[in-house]
Design an enzyme around this catalytic site. Sequence first.
Site, mmCIF file in Angstrom:
data_model
loop_
_atom_site.group_PDB
_atom_site.id
_atom_site.type_symbol
_atom_site.label_atom_id
_atom_site.label_comp_id
_atom_site.label_asym_id
_atom_site.label_seq_id
_atom_site.Cartn_x
_atom_site.Cartn_y
_atom_site.Cartn_z
ATOM 1 N N GLU A 40 -11.157 -134.000 65.846
ATOM 2 C CA GLU A 40 -11.943 -133.981 67.087
ATOM 3 C C GLU A 40 -12.141 -135.441 67.519
ATOM 4 O O GLU A 40 -12.277 -136.328 66.679
ATOM 5 C CB GLU A 40 -13.311 -133.355 66.780
ATOM 6 C CG GLU A 40 -14.313 -133.372 67.938
ATOM 7 C CD GLU A 40 -15.725 -132.946 67.493
ATOM 8 O OE1 GLU A 40 -16.212 -133.437 66.443
ATOM 9 O OE2 GLU A 40 -16.345 -132.138 68.205
ATOM 10 N N ASN A 42 -15.646 -131.581 75.620
ATOM 11 C CA ASN A 42 -15.106 -131.970 74.326
ATOM 12 C C ASN A 42 -13.898 -131.044 74.122
ATOM 13 O O ASN A 42 -14.062 -129.839 73.939
ATOM 14 C CB ASN A 42 -16.180 -131.756 73.249
ATOM 15 C CG ASN A 42 -15.786 -132.339 71.917
ATOM 16 O OD1 ASN A 42 -14.621 -132.641 71.677
ATOM 17 N ND2 ASN A 42 -16.762 -132.484 71.035
ATOM 18 N N LYS A 75 -14.653 -127.157 73.840
ATOM 19 C CA LYS A 75 -15.633 -126.769 72.808
ATOM 20 C C LYS A 75 -16.777 -125.926 73.382
ATOM 21 O O LYS A 75 -17.468 -126.347 74.316
ATOM 22 C CB LYS A 75 -16.187 -128.043 72.152
ATOM 23 C CG LYS A 75 -17.092 -127.817 70.962
ATOM 24 C CD LYS A 75 -17.414 -129.177 70.317
ATOM 25 C CE LYS A 75 -18.259 -129.098 69.087
ATOM 26 N NZ LYS A 75 -18.446 -130.435 68.479
ATOM 27 N N GLU A 130 -24.298 -134.359 71.872
ATOM 28 C CA GLU A 130 -23.191 -133.609 72.508
ATOM 29 C C GLU A 130 -23.679 -132.781 73.691
ATOM 30 O O GLU A 130 -22.973 -132.602 74.672
ATOM 31 C CB GLU A 130 -22.495 -132.715 71.483
ATOM 32 C CG GLU A 130 -21.639 -133.493 70.508
ATOM 33 C CD GLU A 130 -20.689 -132.607 69.737
ATOM 34 O OE1 GLU A 130 -19.857 -131.939 70.349
ATOM 35 O OE2 GLU A 130 -20.800 -132.593 68.501
ATOM 36 N N CYS A 163 -14.933 -128.554 65.635
ATOM 37 C CA CYS A 163 -16.058 -128.930 64.776
ATOM 38 C C CYS A 163 -17.116 -127.851 64.604
ATOM 39 O O CYS A 163 -16.940 -126.922 63.847
ATOM 40 C CB CYS A 163 -16.662 -130.238 65.250
ATOM 41 S SG CYS A 163 -17.734 -130.936 63.971
ATOM 42 N N ASN A 202 -16.045 -133.995 63.388
ATOM 43 C CA ASN A 202 -16.792 -135.227 63.082
ATOM 44 C C ASN A 202 -18.141 -134.748 62.579
ATOM 45 O O ASN A 202 -19.009 -134.362 63.367
ATOM 46 C CB ASN A 202 -17.057 -136.071 64.337
ATOM 47 C CG ASN A 202 -15.846 -136.817 64.851
ATOM 48 O OD1 ASN A 202 -15.724 -138.023 64.684
ATOM 49 N ND2 ASN A 202 -14.959 -136.093 65.513
#
Length: 309
Positions: free
Chosen positions: A47, A107, A123, A142, A168, A193
Amino acid sequence: MSRILTVGGAQLGPIAPDESRESAVARMIELLHEAKARGCGLVVFPEMALSTFFPRYYEEDISKMDRFYEREMPNDAVRPLFEAAEKADIAFYLGYCELTPDGHRFNTAILVDKGKIVGKYRKVHLPGHAEYDPNRPWQHLEKRYFEPGDLGWPVWRCRDGVMGMGLCNDRRWPETYRVMALKGVELTMFGYNTPDRNTAAPEPNHLRMYHNHLVMQAGAYQNSCFVVGVAKAGIEDGCMLIGGSCIVQPSGEIIALASTLEDELIVANCDLDLAKMGKETVFNFAKHRRIEHYGIISSQTGVVLPEGV
Ligand code: CDT
């Protein structure tokens, strides 16, 4: 007849905030060359593989973070990776931050084969928070810097298999795997991550790695598919990210595991036909699922307790 796909998980060590995309891409191309030498037909990168994990930093004006996003893909910095992979005849998964022409931030991960983007995923499960949290040594913003993905979980035919992507935090949610499994996924890829220590979660550090593997092994077994999880690992600008990149087969067993927190390629020969057994027996969805009892999963988010004490 077996369908063997040799899969590489290309873990990256830390990417410093001022490291250029060109440098990150050069590191990935080196891993790609190793993957070619080891017979890989598919390589999974992490990612946010082109930059540091910038959601650890708070910025009032989110446009000040625009340097971490890609406005087009491939762009000049990333094109050499596309070209090297095409020349090596390797398909790859790449995570990066996407800024769309109309100003949306996602993302994102892409699946690339023969120089072309075969599939895109944005994501869905964004962890962390949207506002500055004074109780955290590192932020996890995020929810500030990205919108939830708007593409769902498509799957794609690629390299003789049915492939899916998550990113993730998605790997912790059973719904991620199940939606793709209902579309016949045989190999699901996740870049991640995952901060170790330094976060607000009050749990012992060793549980980070335990949970990392637990969720991917369970996801693989319960949905009878391969799962490839690939970290950006090590100490990035003072913040520790776990490693533990792995390839899991449909039995739930780990068949390749990273041993460092640096750039490292793990490799496994994946017989995609192994995904068939579970899909035809214990997890034969058509035969055994009882959808009349599952409605609450897609109609309710939080918990509703029974009445009384
Ligand atoms: N990148 C990412 O999704 N990381 C999350 C960290 C959760 S702790 C706020 C993860 O699930 O690994």
